[in-house]
Design an enzyme around this catalytic site. Structure first.
Site, mmCIF file in Angstrom:
data_model
loop_
_atom_site.group_PDB
_atom_site.id
_atom_site.type_symbol
_atom_site.label_atom_id
_atom_site.label_comp_id
_atom_site.label_asym_id
_atom_site.label_seq_id
_atom_site.Cartn_x
_atom_site.Cartn_y
_atom_site.Cartn_z
ATOM 1 N N SER A 37 27.645 -12.481 -17.364
ATOM 2 C CA SER A 37 26.352 -13.141 -17.136
ATOM 3 C C SER A 37 25.168 -12.511 -17.851
ATOM 4 O O SER A 37 24.060 -13.053 -17.785
ATOM 5 C CB SER A 37 26.058 -13.199 -15.632
ATOM 6 O OG SER A 37 26.864 -14.174 -15.012
ATOM 7 N N LYS A 44 23.261 -14.833 -20.048
ATOM 8 C CA LYS A 44 22.195 -15.707 -19.547
ATOM 9 C C LYS A 44 20.825 -15.292 -20.073
ATOM 10 O O LYS A 44 19.899 -16.114 -20.112
ATOM 11 C CB LYS A 44 22.186 -15.708 -18.017
ATOM 12 C CG LYS A 44 23.367 -16.439 -17.381
ATOM 13 C CD LYS A 44 23.216 -16.475 -15.871
ATOM 14 C CE LYS A 44 24.293 -17.332 -15.208
ATOM 15 N NZ LYS A 44 25.548 -16.619 -14.986
ATOM 16 N N SER A 88 21.670 -15.579 -10.946
ATOM 17 C CA SER A 88 22.772 -15.703 -11.892
ATOM 18 C C SER A 88 23.530 -17.008 -11.698
ATOM 19 O O SER A 88 24.764 -17.059 -11.739
ATOM 20 C CB SER A 88 23.738 -14.511 -11.757
ATOM 21 O OG SER A 88 24.512 -14.367 -12.916
#
Length: 370
Positions: A81, A84, A136
């Protein structure tokens, strides 16, 4: 199983972007030759960085871009993640944060971590970026990608932005960081992305927000930032952490003390990393300005201006392109059904004409007999 790719010593010749710009990739490690090492690279004359269980990391001065220490800086790993951060950096300038959208069922049903989007609720783009960077949310990542024109376009935009940042180790295949073949990043690239994000006020606002109210079909609920150091480390600004079973733990974060900002990125960590990151940040603050850098976080490449649209100059005659004959054009658009109907109409008309002709001949012969 996981794949470790060699450091960047020979990269693709160029990357064509959606703007039409081609950014030539270097044939040596970005940021300096020393960063091509897989081992620890640290300055002489100061204490060594604290030990870390991370397979790869970078400690850098965000203000000057100087890399203070690194380990396998350009090793390519699954980013989880932390990717991101690139999603946000790419899409924040493209999407109106006050625009309201209703997410698709596909977005709401994304696997993995989620902020809890519902097809029955309406969200501002601003809310989705909070859900992306604070919680997230893989659902928020997909909703943003779909709002940007779809998954394929968003992947193209993200990879173009990575090349503009000179993050040549980074290949995005998902907007959420969920593992997918071919996806990769490096500790060096995560530091580049974080540094660029810190220059964007909205990005910085999202990553530093600890808690906020998030819309629901009825009312709101509270979400919290997953970055635990926002509560534990003095001066922590934030950025992004990530984890998947294949990528293991990854993290990129920044903290500001005494007017100076240090960035730390780690990849492929097996366990609890918060205390280690805090120690790496402490070390960065203690040696900045006192030791020779081992490399440099390069600056983003300029965005090329789009080519002007072609237009006729004053007084210029524009000749339309020749058109195909009407019957040919119509025939080219026919389907099997329309061809069958046309055949029936033409055939029926021909039969009717023959009958009418025979009737006329019969009448003339009858009259001639009278």
């Amino acid at each position: 199983m996981w794949t470790k790719l060699v450091p960047v010593t020979a990269l693709i010749a160029a990357a064509s972007l959606t703007s039409g710009t081609a950014y030539a990739a270097p044939t040596t490690p970005v940021g300096g030759e020393a960063l091509g090492s897989r081992g620890l690279v640290a300055p002489a004359g100061v204490k060594k960085p604290p030990k870390s269980k991370a397979t790869s990391y970078v400690i850098a001065d965000a203000d000057t871009g100087q890399v203070l220490a690194a380990k396998d800086a350009h090793g390519r790993y699954l980013p989880a993640s932390t990717l991101k951060a690139l999603t946000a950096l790419t899409l924040i300038p493209k999407l109106d944060k006050d625009r309201k959208i209703r997410p698709s069922r596909n977005a709401c049903n994304q696997e993995g971590s989620a902020v809890g989007l519902s097809v029955k609720a309406t969200y501002k783009i601003d809310d989705l970026f909070k859900g992306l960077l604070m919680s997230s949310g893989n659902d928020a990542a997909m909703a943003l990608a779909e709002t940007n024109g779809g998954l394929d376009k968003t992947m193209s935009d993200m990879n173009a932005e990575a090349k503009r940042l000179q993050a040549f180790d980074t290949v995005a295949r998902t907007p959420s960081g969920l593992d997918k073949p071919g996806q990769s990043s490096s500790a060096y690239d995560l530091a580049l992305i974080a540094r660029a994000g810190l220059a964007n006020p909205d990005f910085k606002r999202y990553i530093s927000t600890k808690t906020t109210k998030f819309p629901a079909p009825r009312g709101h609920y509270e979400i919290s930032n997953h970055n635990k150091l926002l509560w534990r480390y003095n001066g922590m600004v934030g950025v992004k952490n990530g984890w998947t079973s294949k990528a293991r733990a990854s993290f990129v974060g920044a903290a500001t003390r005494g007017g100076h900002t240090i960035v730390v990125s780690i990849m492929r960590h097996e366990g609890f990393f918060w205390d280690e990151v805090a120690s790496l940040l402490d070390w960065g603050f203690s040696v900045r300005g006192k030791a020779a850098p081992v490399g440099q976080l390069v600056d983003p490449l300029p965005v090329a201006a789009p080519a002007p649209a072609a237009s006729a100059s004053p007084g210029t005659s524009v000749t339309p392109a020749p058109q195909p004959p009407l019957l040919d054009s119509a025939a080219g658009r026919q389907t099997d059904d329309t061809r069958m109907i046309g055949s029936l109409v033409i055939g029926g008309g021909l039969l009717f004409g023959l009958i009418w002709l025979a009737y006329g001949i019969h009448r003339r012969r009858t009259r001639s007999r009278l």
